[in-house]
Design a protein around this motif. Structure first.
Motif, mmCIF file in Angstrom:
data_model
loop_
_atom_site.group_PDB
_atom_site.id
_atom_site.type_symbol
_atom_site.label_atom_id
_atom_site.label_comp_id
_atom_site.label_asym_id
_atom_site.label_seq_id
_atom_site.Cartn_x
_atom_site.Cartn_y
_atom_site.Cartn_z
ATOM 1 N N LEU A 174 38.870 35.914 27.284
ATOM 2 C CA LEU A 174 38.855 34.813 26.323
ATOM 3 C C LEU A 174 39.833 33.698 26.678
ATOM 4 O O LEU A 174 39.883 32.685 25.988
ATOM 5 C CB LEU A 174 39.153 35.330 24.913
ATOM 6 C CG LEU A 174 38.126 36.298 24.311
ATOM 7 C CD1 LEU A 174 38.509 36.654 22.883
ATOM 8 C CD2 LEU A 174 36.720 35.711 24.369
ATOM 9 N N SER B 248 28.660 31.997 31.246
ATOM 10 C CA SER B 248 29.193 31.465 29.993
ATOM 11 C C SER B 248 28.929 32.362 28.791
ATOM 12 O O SER B 248 29.723 32.392 27.843
ATOM 13 C CB SER B 248 28.588 30.084 29.710
ATOM 14 O OG SER B 248 28.923 29.160 30.721
ATOM 15 N N SER C 56 32.227 32.120 26.658
ATOM 16 C CA SER C 56 33.432 31.598 27.305
ATOM 17 C C SER C 56 33.220 30.158 27.721
ATOM 18 O O SER C 56 32.248 29.829 28.417
ATOM 19 C CB SER C 56 33.778 32.454 28.535
ATOM 20 O OG SER C 56 34.909 31.952 29.200
ATOM 21 N N HIS C 57 34.143 29.290 27.304
ATOM 22 C CA HIS C 57 34.058 27.867 27.594
ATOM 23 C C HIS C 57 35.470 27.345 27.827
ATOM 24 O O HIS C 57 36.449 27.960 27.397
ATOM 25 C CB HIS C 57 33.392 27.142 26.420
ATOM 26 C CG HIS C 57 33.069 25.707 26.677
ATOM 27 N ND1 HIS C 57 33.934 24.685 26.352
ATOM 28 C CD2 HIS C 57 31.978 25.121 27.236
ATOM 29 C CE1 HIS C 57 33.392 23.527 26.701
ATOM 30 N NE2 HIS C 57 32.200 23.765 27.239
ATOM 31 N N SER D 289 36.442 30.016 23.128
ATOM 32 C CA SER D 289 35.841 31.289 23.518
ATOM 33 C C SER D 289 35.673 32.167 22.286
ATOM 34 O O SER D 289 36.468 32.092 21.344
ATOM 35 C CB SER D 289 36.721 32.010 24.544
ATOM 36 O OG SER D 289 36.967 31.199 25.677
#
Length: 619
Positions: free
Chosen positions: A436, A523, A557-558, A562
């Motif tokens: 994360l 992602s 996830s970014h 997250s």
């Protein structure tokens, strides 16, 4: 008149030497770095080099002045029959250093050092790069990545073939296969660490092909004279060895120490902490804008195939699957951009599937013969096609380069509200990353955490500050199933912690292991795992507790935020809590690479639940 002439000649010859004697260059950063001297607790010096062959003075390991004087004396000593054994030929970097500071006559040179000259000619170094080999989570020794040096040769530049280059690696000389002994000696410095020279293609084969690890090339901004000095110091290193510490004085530490000996003004070692994960080596190179000249990227076979498939349309995806499943003949491939792109991807896939067979078996091996036959047929079909294949961009990979990642140490603080009331929790993580955290620079959907501590204050409204968990390791490798790879994912966590379902607050050992498969992309993933929890509960009616059951989860996830959520239904080997349900949720908003805000919720059947909000601070 004659007397005046003699005085003038003496000054010309001895002047520089006597002037140098008073300049205390033995305490210059370059000499201290060259000899790997480190300040001791009581103000003295101790070299990190453990080999007596590296020193010319008896007390050279601890006395920079003695070593400098001995170097001057021995290097200027009379020639011997085998000049390759003369001190000036054994320590060419020292010769260059002493000439720079006019400590020895300028007439002394290395032309009669035949072995050294052959070494320089063999390498023919044009430039030097630091290579970061990305994370390989399936292999414990490579979980944190790896760094080594690449020597770009003039020959490989002329032939436009970087596989002709050389690599310089620093590694432990392992002398045991016992994992317990290996771990103990790796942590306590029980192995010798040495620099080794090998063909660069060996590292490409090992990392790029067999382990599917990307190679990031950070070319260093060295002048021609500094490159010459680099080669001379590398030659000296064949007389040196060091104590190898897996967590601190490891490959990354010694690579930077080597570079500090060449460019002491960079002060790269100053950027390191007590623990040195390899990616910190890359971060150190970015302390100013003058160290890195260029960044290049050599994608692994897995990366190439994955990116190619992402860029395929429906027709191409179907054709690729048909080739894999032998439902389409190579002779049917059309001479157009679309089909050739698929054929080239299929060629990569065949190499990927047979990387270990091609490397570790003999030519007589049946699987290897089949692989070579298949490769011949693919290359034969490809040679008949003249259209230009589709070109894809690797920009999305460059955007997530290792040097763009977050710092590896982390503090976190959060306020919790649970079944018993509210309390404060403070945590510390030694290294490295969890799924994360901001994803750039790290393996997607992975966690590699080594040694974490958690403290609580007022958890049971008792106004006490206590250690509540010691997490020794937490590894999560979530690799989505691909059309070309049926990946298995796993999670392993081991440590000591309090157990909420028992009234005592002893730290009890635990080991959690989850195995299964996940689906998705870099992602977003979701998966089903077979979960197991093993714990020994001190001072309770049940000593050993085993929990097992299915676990469903997803992760998004970014680089800005997250999210993770999971549900477990567990069976236990006890009568009171023989079946339990566990729910976890956490979301983080990444304010920048150094700070994240998080909120979360945990539910442990009917007897315990908590919510929390806090900050993660990276350093």
């Amino acid at each position: 008149m004659l007397k005046q002439v003699i005085i003038i000649i003496s000054l010309l010859i001895l002047g520089p030497y006597t002037y140098g004697q008073q300049s205390n260059i033995e305490f210059s950063s370059q000499f201290l770095s060259l000899m790997r001297y480190q300040k001791t607790l009581f103000g003295g010096y101790q070299s990190a080099v453990k080999s007596k062959k590296y020193f010319l003075a008896k007390d050279g390991m601890t006395n920079p002045t003695s070593e400098l004087n001995a170097s001057i004396k021995e290097i200027t000593s009379a020639p011997i029959k085998d000049m390759n054994k003369h001190p000036k030929c054994l320590f060419p970097a020292r010769v260059k250093f002493l000439k720079k500071y006019k400590k020895i006559p300028s007439s002394i040179n290395l032309k009669d050092c035949e072995v050294y000259q052959a070494f320089v000619k063999k390498l023919s170094v044009d430039s030097v790069s630091l290579i970061f080999s990305s994370y390989f989570i399936e292999k414990p020794a490579s979980t944190f990545g790896h760094t080594f040096l690449r020597l770009r040769s003039k020959t490989s530049i002329k032939q436009n073939n970087d596989l002709l280059d050389y690599g310089v690696d620093f590694s432990a000389q392992v002398d045991t296969v016992n994992p317990i002994v290996y771990g103990y000696k790796g942590i306590t410095g029980g192995f010798k660490g040495e620099f080794t020279l090998m063909p660069y293609y060996v590292k490409v084969k090992e990392y790029n092909d067999m382990e599917s690890r990307d190679l990031w090339d950070y070319e260093l901004n060295l002048s021609d004279n500094e490159v010459d000095y680099f080669q001379a110091h590398l030659y000296e290193m064949n007389r040196a060895y060091f104590d190898y510490y897996y967590l601190s004085e490891n490959c990354s530490y010694h690579i930077l120490a080597f570079l500090d000996a060449i460019k002491p003004e960079w002060k790269l070692l100053e950027e390191l902490g007590i623990a040195v994960p390899p990616v910190d080596t890359v971060y150190a190179l970015y302390k100013n804008d003058e160290i890195i000249r260029n960044v290049k990227f050599r994608p692994a076979s897995y990366t190439k195939i994955n990116l190619n498939i992402k860029n395929m349309d429906k027709y191409q995806s179907s054709l690729f699957q048909n080739l894999i499943n032998k439902r389409y003949q190579l002779s049917e491939i059309k001479n157009n951009e679309s089909d050739i792109f698929v054929l080239d991807t299929y060629n990569l896939y065949v190499d990927f599937e047979n990387a270990e067979v091609d490397t570790t078996t003999t030519l007589a091996n049946k699987e290897k013969l089949e692989y070579r036959k298949q490769k011949f047929q693919i290359n034969k079909a490809r040679s008949k096609l003249t259209a230009r294949p589709k070109q894809i961009s690797y920009q999305e990979v460059y955007d997530k380069a290792p040097h763009k990642g977050h710092l590896t140490g982390r503090f976190d603080i959060r306020n919790n509200v649970d079944t018993n009331g509210d309390y404060l929790q403070i945590g510390w993580r030694g290294a490295l990353h969890d799924k994360l955290d901001t994803p750039n620079g790290f393996l997607p959907m992975s966690t590699t955490e080594l040694f974490s501590l958690e403290f609580t204050y007022n958890k049971y409204q008792d106004q006490q500050f206590r250690l509540s968990e010691v997490r020794l390791a937490n590894i999560e490798a979530y690799r989505p199933v691909r059309s070309f790879a049926n990946n298995i994912s796993f999670q392993l966590e081991v440590g000591y912690k309090e157990r909420e379902m028992f009234s005592n607050r002893n730290l009890s050992p635990y080991l959690d292991l989850n195995i299964g498969q996940v689906y998705g992309n870099d992602s977003f993933i979701f998966g089903l795992l077979a979960a197991t929890q093993n714990a020994y509960i001190y001072n309770s009616n049940l000593d050993y507790m085993l929990s097992y059951g299915p676990k469903l989860f997803f992760v998004y996830s970014h680089d800005k935020y997250s999210i993770h959520s999971s549900y477990q239904y567990l069976f236990r080997n006890q009568s009171k809590f023989n079946k339990t349900q566990e729910v976890e949720f956490e979301s983080r908003y990444h304010l920048n690479k150094k700070m994240s805000f998080k909120i979360g919720y945990e539910y442990l059947d009917k007897f315990y639940q908590q919510g929390y909000a806090g900050l993660n601070l990276f350093y």
